[in-house]
Design a protein around this motif. Structure first.
Motif, PDB file in Angstrom:
ATOM      1  N   LYS A 122       0.935  -1.311  -0.012  1.00 28.87           N
ATOM      2  CA  LYS A 122      -0.150  -0.086   0.085  1.00 28.87           C
ATOM      3  C   LYS A 122       0.943   1.264   0.132  1.00 28.87           C
ATOM      4  N   LEU A 123       0.592   2.186  -0.893  1.00 27.97           N
ATOM      5  CA  LEU A 123       1.470   3.421  -1.058  1.00 27.97           C
ATOM      6  C   LEU A 123       0.847   4.382  -0.273  1.00 27.97           C
ATOM      7  N   SER A 124       1.615   5.493  -0.094  1.00 26.65           N
ATOM      8  CA  SER A 124       1.046   6.361   0.923  1.00 26.65           C
ATOM      9  C   SER A 124      -0.409   7.129   0.344  1.00 26.65           C
ATOM     10  N   GLY A 267      -8.487   3.074  -4.269  1.00 23.06           N
ATOM     11  CA  GLY A 267      -8.685   3.807  -2.900  1.00 23.06           C
ATOM     12  C   GLY A 267      -7.965   5.236  -3.327  1.00 23.06           C
ATOM     13  N   VAL A 268      -7.675   5.648  -4.472  1.00 21.21           N
ATOM     14  CA  VAL A 268      -7.143   6.993  -4.799  1.00 21.21           C
ATOM     15  C   VAL A 268      -8.300   7.808  -5.223  1.00 21.21           C
ATOM     16  N   ALA A 269      -7.836   8.993  -4.933  1.00 19.00           N
ATOM     17  CA  ALA A 269      -9.085  10.044  -5.256  1.00 19.00           C
ATOM     18  C   ALA A 269      -8.988  10.298  -6.746  1.00 19.00           C
ATOM     19  N   GLN A 270      -7.476  10.461  -7.366  1.00 16.50           N
ATOM     20  CA  GLN A 270      -7.182  10.638  -8.734  1.00 16.50           C
ATOM     21  C   GLN A 270      -6.535   9.620  -9.176  1.00 16.50           C
ATOM     22  N   PRO A 271      -7.248   8.565  -9.701  1.00 18.70           N
ATOM     23  CA  PRO A 271      -6.625   7.333 -10.017  1.00 18.70           C
ATOM     24  C   PRO A 271      -5.496   7.509 -10.964  1.00 18.70           C
ATOM     25  N   GLU A 318     -12.518  -3.409 -12.603  1.00 20.29           N
ATOM     26  CA  GLU A 318     -11.905  -3.719 -13.976  1.00 20.29           C
ATOM     27  C   GLU A 318     -11.406  -2.586 -14.536  1.00 20.29           C
ATOM     28  N   SER A 319     -11.857  -1.386 -14.198  1.00 25.22           N
ATOM     29  CA  SER A 319     -11.396  -0.170 -14.775  1.00 25.22           C
ATOM     30  C   SER A 319     -10.288   0.384 -13.828  1.00 25.22           C
ATOM     31  N   LEU A 320     -10.246   0.372 -12.609  1.00 32.64           N
ATOM     32  CA  LEU A 320      -9.058   0.658 -11.620  1.00 32.64           C
ATOM     33  C   LEU A 320      -8.123  -0.138 -11.227  1.00 32.64           C
ATOM     34  N   TYR A 321      -8.366  -1.510 -11.256  1.00 31.84           N
ATOM     35  CA  TYR A 321      -7.332  -2.482 -10.991  1.00 31.84           C
ATOM     36  C   TYR A 321      -6.669  -3.021 -11.984  1.00 31.84           C
ATOM     37  N   PHE A 322      -5.638  -2.511 -12.409  1.00 32.18           N
ATOM     38  CA  PHE A 322      -4.944  -2.690 -13.725  1.00 32.18           C
ATOM     39  C   PHE A 322      -3.788  -3.729 -13.801  1.00 32.18           C
TER      40      PHE A 322
END
Lengths: 452, 108, 649
Positions: A122-124, A267-271, A318-322
Motif C-alpha cells: 500500500k503506497l502512501s 482507493g485513490v481520489a485521482q486514479p 475492472e477499470s481501476l485494478y490494472f
C-alpha cells in the motif's frame, strides 16, 4: 450392562442415540459457522475498502464445488447400498467419497500456496501495487557500534532482553564481542546479561532511579538486517528493538524491490495520477492504465446504459485494478484494442503465482517513505483475506476430519460389516450427515467468497 | 425415515437427480455472478437464494430431513432462530443512527 | 464423528465374563467411562479451581484495601523450599521489590480470577460434576449415552486446566486484559513479544478452545441421554427439576459456546497471523501506527463474546436452582410448589437468554431501536427468573423444615439470589446502566448472583448428595461452622460493592481508588458505621468510601476462614463420617436414592420404573411422608433379581 438404543431406535422418540448426538453436534456446528458468517457480514458491511469480488480462482472453486457435490451423492449412496446389503457397491461409493475429499484438499493447497508468495504494497496515497518480492524485504543497518540498554526497576512484562531481541538480527558474525562501560570485554549470552542487568539494577536502586541503564560498545562494527515487523522502529542513525534496546549505527537500505503485476487505484481520489505513475516508479504505464479505464467505462456504458457507474463493484475493479502482463507497456496504438482487452481478463492472483519465475513483470524500487503497509495475500492483508482464510481453513479442517472418519469406516470396520451391518449402516449414516453438513457449508462459502 | 428396502431403492434415483440439479445450480450461480444487476446487493441476494435452494435440497434429500422425527425439527428450529439472531441483531446494532453521516461525524 | 465413538462394542453385548472382569485401577478411576467417576473427577477439579480462584481474589482484595503495603507472609512463603519456586514463577516475579502488588499483577489476577471461577470452577462443578453424577441416576439409566465421549470431555477439560495454569509460568505471565478479553486491547497487548507462545494470552485462547470443546462434548451427551435413555415411565413431565435444569443448560452450552469459539479463533488469528478482525483502521499504540491493515471492528468481538457470555450466566445459576429443587422439598417434606410452571419458566429462560446479550454493551452506542429491543427482552427474562425463585420460596410454606446444613444453604440462597437479581434490574435500563457500567455496582450485582447464589446452591448439593457418593454423612456441626461465616463473609464482601459502585468506583482500580483519597470526602451511613465500629475497637478508619475497602477485605478474610471447616469436613468425612443406615438417608423420592450406596457400575439392582412424579412428599393416606418414584404400590419394596445382587457383591 448394555446402553440401550445404540443400534435400534427408541420407540417413542424414533431415534437411536448416535443420531440424536450427531444432530445436536451439527446444531452446534451451525452456530459455529453462523458466528463466522455473521462476522463476515459485519466485516463486509463495515469495510472501508473495496470488498474483493471475483478475486479468487473461480475455476478452482467451481471444480471443488462439483467434487463436494459428487462426494455427497456417493456418501448417501454408500449408506443406501449398505442398507441394501450390497457391500461391494458400498465400498466403491465410500472410496470415491474419500478420494473426493483428497482432490478437494489438493485444490485447496494449490490455492493457498499461490497466496503466500504474492504480495500487496500500500503506497502512501492509497494505491496498492501487487507483485512478488524477489529478494524478500529487510531493513539493513551498518556500522553499528553501540547499544543502550534500559532496565526498569519495577517489574514489567516486557523487559530488556538483547539476547532474544537483538542478537538474532546480526547479519554477519554470530558471536560479537562487547565492551562494557568499565572496559571489560564480554560475549553477550544469557548468563553475562543477567550479571550486567543485576549490576545496573543495583546501581539504579542505590541512586533511586526508576530504571537502570548501561551501554555496550561493540569491538568491531556490526551489520543488522531485520524485517520491519521484527523491530520496534528506526531512524537514519538508530534502531529501537522490541525490548527497548537502542542501537546506534547507520541506515544502509530500506528500499523494497517489487516485481509489479497489478496496480489497484480504487482507493485513490485521482486514479490517473496515482503515486504508482510517479517518475521513479511506473510512468510509462500511465497511458495504458488510462486507456484501459476508458475502454471499460465505454464498454459498461454500451452494455448497461441505465446502470449507475459509481455503484458497480465489478466496473470499479475492472477499470481501476490494472493487471500488468509484460515488462513493457502495450504499444500506444494497441492500447485501445488488443492490449486493453488482454488486461480486462479477470486474471486471478493464483494465475500470477503459477507464472511466478518467468519474471516478465516490471521491477520497481519503492522508497520506504512511500510504503504505508505491505503484506502477502494472507490474513494480514485485509479483513477479506482474514475471513477467507479462517472460513476456508476451518471448512478444510472439517473436510479432513470427515474424510478420516469415513476412511476409518471403510478400512477398519470390516468386522462390524460382516457381523452387524445394521450398526455400521447407522455409523455411515451419522458420518454421512456430518459430510453433508460440510458440503452445505461450502454451498454458502463458494458464492460468498469467490463470486459475490 | 426411508428404512425399508423398497423406499431406499426408490430414492436412489433421486440422489443422482438431486446431485445433477446441484451441479447445474452451482454453474448458474457462477454465471449469474458475472451479470451486472442494477445493484450489487441484488447480485448477492440472487446468489444467496440459489445457495439456499441448494442447501435445502441437500438437507431435505441427502440428510433425510424431509422425513425426520419431530424432535430433530424442534432442535433445528431453535438453532435457526438463534443463527438468525446472530445475523440480524449484529447487523442491526451496527446500522446505528450515531453512524449516519452528518449526525456524529461532521461531513467534510 | 459421534459415530466413531458409539459406546458399546456390540460384539461384547452379552459377554458376561467380560462384565465381571475387575477393571484395573487406571481404567476404573482415571480413564473411566463411568458417569459417576467422571462426575467426581469434574467435581474435585472444580473445587480445586474454586479455591485457587478464591486465593487470587484474596490477593486482589489485599491490594485494594492496602495499596502499596507489602503482602503479608510473602517472605515466609518465599522461604519454603519447593513452594517458593512455584510462588516466585506465578506471582513473586511480578511483585514490587518491597512485596506489594502493582497494577500489572492485579490485572493478571483479575483476569484469571474471572476466567477460573466461571469456566473452571462453577461450570465444571455445577453442570459437569452434579449433572454427570446425579442426572443419569435420576432418569434411571445405567450410564450416559456416549460414555467414551464423556471421558474425552473430562480429559479435554483437564488439558484446558493444565494450559490455563501453565499460562502463569510463561514469559509475560497470564493475560491482563480482564476475563472478557476485549479487543483491541487484548489483540495488541504485549504484541511486541516476538514469540507468541511466551505470552499468556495465546495460552488463554488455546485453553479456552479445549474448554469449549469439552463443554460441547458434555452437552451433546447430556441432551442425548435425557432424550433417549429415560427409563420406563419417566415421561418428560415426571423428570426431577434438576434434570430439567441440566437439559436446558445442555442446550445453552451447545448453542452459545460456538460463537465464543469463533471469537477466540479470530482473536488468535489477530495475534498470531496479524489479521485485523477486531482492529479498526488507523489504530495507534504508543504513538505509533500498528503494522496492521485495519478495517475490522472491535464491536464484533463484543457481540460474539456476549452471545455466549449471557447464556453462560444462566449456565452458572441453573445448577443451583436444580439442586435447590431437590433439597428444599426433601427437607420441608412438601411437594415442590408449581413444578410445571417452573419447567416452562426454565425453558423460557433458556430461550430468552440467547436474545438479550447486548445489554452488556449499552455503552457501545447502539441505536435507540436496538437498545429498546434489548431492554425489553432483558426485563422479560426477569419474569421466568422470578417465577423460579417464587416457586422455591412458596415451597417452604407450611413445611416442617429440617434445618440441616444443606437446607441452611438453600434457605440462604433465596434472599441472596434475590438481592443479586433485584440489583440487576436497574442495569437492564440504558439510562442507569450508562452511569453504573464498569463500576463496583456491576461487580456486586453479579457476585450476589453467583457467589452467595450459585456457590451456596452448590454447597447445598455437596452436603445433600455426599452420602450417596461416599456412603457417609458430612458432619452437620462443622457444616454449620461453614455456613454462618460464609454467609457473613459473602455479605461483607459484596454489599459494600453496591454502595461503592453507586458512588462511581471503577472496577479495575488496583489501588481501590487511593488516587482520589484526598478529593473525596464522600460519606454514607455505611462508612460512618464503619468509622464508629473502628473507633470502638480503637482503630482510626476514616469516614469515606475508601474505608469500605477495608470492610470488604475483612469480609474476604472471614470467608476464607469459613472454608476451613468445609475443606476439613469434606476430606475427613470420606473415610471418617457417620455411616448411612439406608440407601435413602434423607427419605427422598427421586430415583438416585434407589441405587445401592455408592452406586455400582450399572447403577440399579432392578429395572427402575417411574410410577409417579418426582416430588410426592406427605401424600395423604400414604404410610410414610414420602412416596418414591420407584415404588409400584404403597410401601411395597421393589423386588431385586437374585443374579443382580450377586453381580453387585
Amino acid at each position: 450392562m448394555d446402553i440401550p438404543y445404540t443400534v435400534h431406535a427408541r420407540p417413542d422418540t424414533g431415534l437411536y442415540n448416535a443420531k440424536i448426538g450427531v444432530w445436536l453436534f451439527l446444531a452446534s456446528e451451525v452456530m459455529l459457522f453462523g458466528g463466522l458468517f455473521s462476522a463476515y457480514i459485519f466485516l463486509r458491511v463495515g469495510a472501508d475498502y473495496p470488498w474483493p469480488v471475483h478475486d479468487l480462482d473461480v475455476t478452482l472453486g467451481f471444480i471443488n464445488t462439483v467434487v463436494l457435490i459428487a462426494s455427497s451423492v456417493t456418501v448417501v449412496m454408500a449408506w443406501a447400498m449398505l442398507k441394501l446389503r450390497k457391500f461391494g457397491w458400498y465400498r466403491i461409493n465410500m472410496a470415491i467419497t474419500v478420494l473426493c475429499a483428497g482432490v478437494f484438499m489438493f485444490n485447496k493447497t494449490l490455492e493457498y500456496k499461490a497466496k503466500f508468495a504474492h504480495y500487496a504494497v500500500k503506497l502512501s496515497d492509497g494505491t496498492f501495487l501487487t507483485g512478488h518480492l524477489p529478494h524478500g524485504y529487510q531493513v539493513k543497518f551498518g556500522d553499528v557500534t553501540e547499544f543502550a540498554i534500559t532496565i526498569p526497576v519495577k517489574n514489567s512484562a516486557v523487559t530488556a532482553d538483547p539476547v532474544g531481541y537483538v542478537l538474532p538480527y546480526i547479519e554477519e558474525g554470530t558471536a560479537p564481542k562487547f565492551k562494557t562501560e568499565d572496559g571489560k570485554e564480554v560475549t553477550l549470552d544469557k548468563a553475562t546479561f543477567a550479571e550486567l542487568r543485576a549490576a545496573a539494577l543495583k546501581k539504579a536502586e542505590a541512586e533511586k532511579k526508576s530504571a537502570g541503564t548501561f551501554k555496550l560498545t561493540v569491538t568491531a562494527p556490526l551489520k543488522f538486517a531485520a524485517k520491519p515487523s521484527e523491530i520496534f522502529g528506526y531512524t537514519d542513525t538508530s534502531i529501537t528493538f522490541r525490548d527497548g534496546t537502542i542501537a546506534t549505527g547507520k541506515l544502509i537500505d530500506d528500499k523494497m524491490t517489487l516485481e509489479v503485476d497489478g496496480i489497484d487505484a480504487r482507493g485513490v481520489a485521482q486514479p490517473d495520477n496515482s503515486l504508482a505513475f510517479d517518475h521513479r516508479y511506473l510512468p510509462d504505464w500511465q497511458k495504458a492504465f488510462v486507456a484501459n479505464r476508458e475502454h471499460h467505462l465505454a464498454e459498461f456504458e454500451k452494455n448497461y446504459p441505465t446502470r449507475d457507474k459509481a455503484r458497480s463493484a465489478t466496473l470499479q475493479k475492472e477499470s481501476l485494478y490494472f493487471k500488468l502482463h509484460s515488462v513493457t507497456p502495450p504499444a500506444e496504438g494497441a492500447a485501445h484494442g488488443e492490449g486493453a482487452k488482454h488486461g480486462a481478463e479477470a486474471h486471478s492472483p493464483t494465475a500470477h503465482g503459477a507464472e511466478h519465475g518467468e519474471a516478465h513483470h516490471p521491477t520497481v524500487i519503492l522508497e520506504k517513505k512511500d510504503i504505508t503497509f505491505f503484506s502477502n495475500f494472507t490474513p494480514k492483508l485485509n479483513t477479506y483475506y482474514a475471513i477467507y482464510f479462517t472460513l476456508t481453513g476451518l471448512h478444510g479442517a472439517h473436510v479432513v476430519i470427515g474424510a478420516l472418519v469415513l476412511a476409518y469406516f471403510l478400512c477398519f470396520d470390516n468386522k462390524r460389516l460382516k457381523q452387524d451391518p445394521e450398526h455400521l449402516a447407522n455409523r455411515v449414516e451419522v458420518g454421512g450427515l456430518f459430510w453433508h453438513f460440510v458440503d452445505l457449508v461450502w454451498i454458502f462459502l463458494f458464492p460468498l467468497l469467490y463470486l459475490l | 425415515m426411508a428404512d425399508n428396502v423398497e423406499a431406499i431403492q426408490k430414492s436412489i434415483k433421486w440422489y443422482f437427480i438431486i446431485g445433477f440439479i446441484l451441479i447445474v445450480f452451482s454453474g448458474l450461480t457462477v454465471g449469474l455472478s458475472y451479470v451486472e444487476l442494477p445493484t450489487h446487493s441484488l447480485n448477492i441476494i440472487v446468489g444467496m437464494i440459489l445457495a439456499t435452494i441448494k442447501a435445502a435440497l441437500v438437507a431435505l434429500i441427502f440428510m433425510h430431513l424431509s422425513h425426520e422425527r419431530p424432535l430433530i425439527y424442534k432442535v433445528l428450529a431453535f438453532t435457526v432462530v438463534f443463527v438468525l439472531a446472530l445475523f440480524l441483531l449484529f447487523i442491526f446494532s451496527h446500522g446505528d443512527p450515531l453512524e449516519f453521516p452528518g449526525f456524529y461525524n461532521p461531513v467534510e | 464423528m459421534s459415530a466413531a465413538a458409539i459406546p458399546h462394542d456390540h460384539d461384547h453385548a452379552h459377554d458376561t465374563a467380560h462384565d465381571h472382569h475387575e477393571p484395573s485401577f487406571l481404567r476404573k478411576y482415571i480413564w473411566s467411562t463411568d458417569h459417576k467417576i467422571i462426575g467426581i473427577q469434574y467435581g474435585l477439579s472444580g473445587l480445586i479451581f474454586l479455591l485457587f480462584g478464591f486465593f487470587l481474589m484474596l490477593l486482589m482484595r489485599w491490594s485494594i484495601a492496602y495499596p502499596g503495603v507489602p503482602v503479608p507472609a510473602v517472605e515466609a512463603i518465599r522461604a519454603i523450599p519447593g513452594i517458593s519456586w512455584v510462588f516466585e514463577e506465578m506471582f513473586g516475579r511480578w511483585l514490587n521489590a518491597d512485596g506489594s502488588l502493582n497494577g500489572e499483577l492485579y490485572n493478571m489476577l483479575g483476569a484469571m480470577h474471572g476466567t477460573i471461577m466461571v469456566f473452571f470452577g462453577i461450570v465444571p462443578l455445577g453442570f459437569a460434576a452434579f449433572g454427570n453424577f446425579v442426572m443419569p441416576l435420576q432418569i434411571g439409566t445405567i450410564d450416559m449415552a456416549f460414555p467414551r465421549l464423556n471421558m474425552l470431555s473430562y480429559w479435554f477439560f483437564f488439558i484446558s486446566c493444565v494450559i490455563m495454569v501453565y499460562s502463569f509460568f510463561v514469559g509475560t505471565g497470564p493475560v491482563q486484559t480482564g476475563w472478557t478479553m476485549y479487543s483491541p486491547l487484548a489483540s495488541t497487548a504485549n504484541i511486541g513479544v516476538t514469540n507468541v507462545w511466551q505470552h499468556g494470552h495465546t495460552w488463554w485462547l488455546t485453553g479456552m478452545v479445549f474448554n469449549i470443546s469439552a463443554s460441547l462434548l458434555g452437552s451433546v451427551n447430556f441432551i442425548a441421554t435425557v432424550i433417549n435413555l429415560r427409563t420406563k415411565g419417566m415421561g418428560f413431565m415426571k423428570m426431577p427439576f434438576f434434570t430439567w435444569a441440566m437439559f436446558v443448560i445442555g442446550f445453552l452450552l451447545l448453542l452459545a459456546f460456538p460463537p465464543l469459539e469463533v471469537a477466540a479463533i479470530l482473536q488468535l488469528s489477530d495475534r498470531v497471523f496479524g489479521s485485523s478482525f477486531y482492529l479498526p483502521t488507523g489504530l495507534m499504540e504508543g504513538g505509533k501506527h500498528l503494522d496492521i491493515s485495519g478495517g475490522g471492528n472491535p464491536l464484533l468481538y463484543q457481540h460474539l463474546f456476549w452471545f455466549l457470555a449471557h447464556p453462560e450466566v444462566y449456565v452458572l445459576i441453573l445448577p443451583a436452582f436444580g439442586i435447590l429443587t431437590e433439597v428444599i422439598p426433601c427437607n420441608t417434606r412438601r411437594p415442590l410448589w408449581g413444578y410445571k410452571s417452573m419447567v416452562y419458566s426454565v425453558l423460557t429462560l433458556g430461550f430468552l437468554s440467547f436474545l438479550v446479550w447486548a445489554h452488556h454493551m449499552y455503552l457501545t452506542g447502539m441505536g435507540t431501536m436496538m437498545s429498546t429491543y434489548f431492554q425489553i427482552t432483558t426485563v422479560l427474562i426477569s419474569v421466568p427468573s422470578v417465577i423460579l425463585l417464587t416457586c422455591l420460596m412458596i415451597s417452604l410454606w407450611g413445611g416442617s423444615i429440617r434445618f440441616n446444613t444443606q437446607m441452611l444453604f438453600a434457605c440462604a440462597f433465596l434472599p441472596m439470589f434475590g438481592i443479586g437479581g433485584l440489583t440487576g434490574l436497574p442495569l437492564a435500563f440504558t439510562f442507569i446502566d450508562l452511569a453504573l457500567h464498569d463500576t463496583y455496582y456491576v461487580i456486586g450485582h453479579f457476585h450476589y448472583v453467583v457467589a452467595p447464589g450459585t456457590i451456596f446452591g452448590l454447597f447445598a448439593g455437596i452436603y445433600h448428595w455426599f452420602p450417596k457418593v461416599t456412603g457417609r454423612f458430612m458432619n452437620d456441626r462443622l457444616g454449620k461452622w461453614h455456613f454462618w461465616p460464609s454467609l457473613l463473609g459473602m455479605n461483607l464482601v459484596f454489599a459494600p460493592m453496591l454502595v461503592q459502585g453507586m458512588a462511581g468506583f471503577h472496577r479495575r482500580w488496583y489501588d481501590g481508588g487511593k488516587y482520589f483519597e484526598n478529593t473525596s470526602g464522600f460519606s454514607h451511613w455505611t462508612t460512618t458505621l464503619t468509622h464508629k465500629i473502628g473507633a470502638f475497637f480503637g482503630f482510626n478508619i476514616p469516614d469515606n468510601m475508601l474505608s469500605l475497602n477495608v470492610v470488604m477485605s475483612i469480609g474476604a478474610f472471614i470467608l476464607a476462614l469459613g472454608q476451613v471447616p468445609f475443606i476439613f469436613n469434606f476430606w475427613f468425612s470420606i473415610k471418617g463420617g457417620k455411616k448411612i443406615e439406608s440407601d435413602n438417608p434423607w427419605d427422598a423420592t427421586t430415583l438416585e436414592w434407589a441405587t445401592p450406596t455408592p452406586p455400582p457400575h450399572g447403577n440399579f439392582l432392578f429395572d427402575p420404573v417411574a410410577h409417579r412424579g418426582p416430588y410426592e412428599y406427605s401424600v395423604p393416606g400414604h404410610n410414610t411422608d414420602f412416596y418414591p418414584q420407584w415404588e409400584s404400590e404403597p410401601g411395597k419394596p421393589v423386588p431385586v433379581p437374585a443374579e443382580k445382587v450377586l453381580a453387585h457383591h
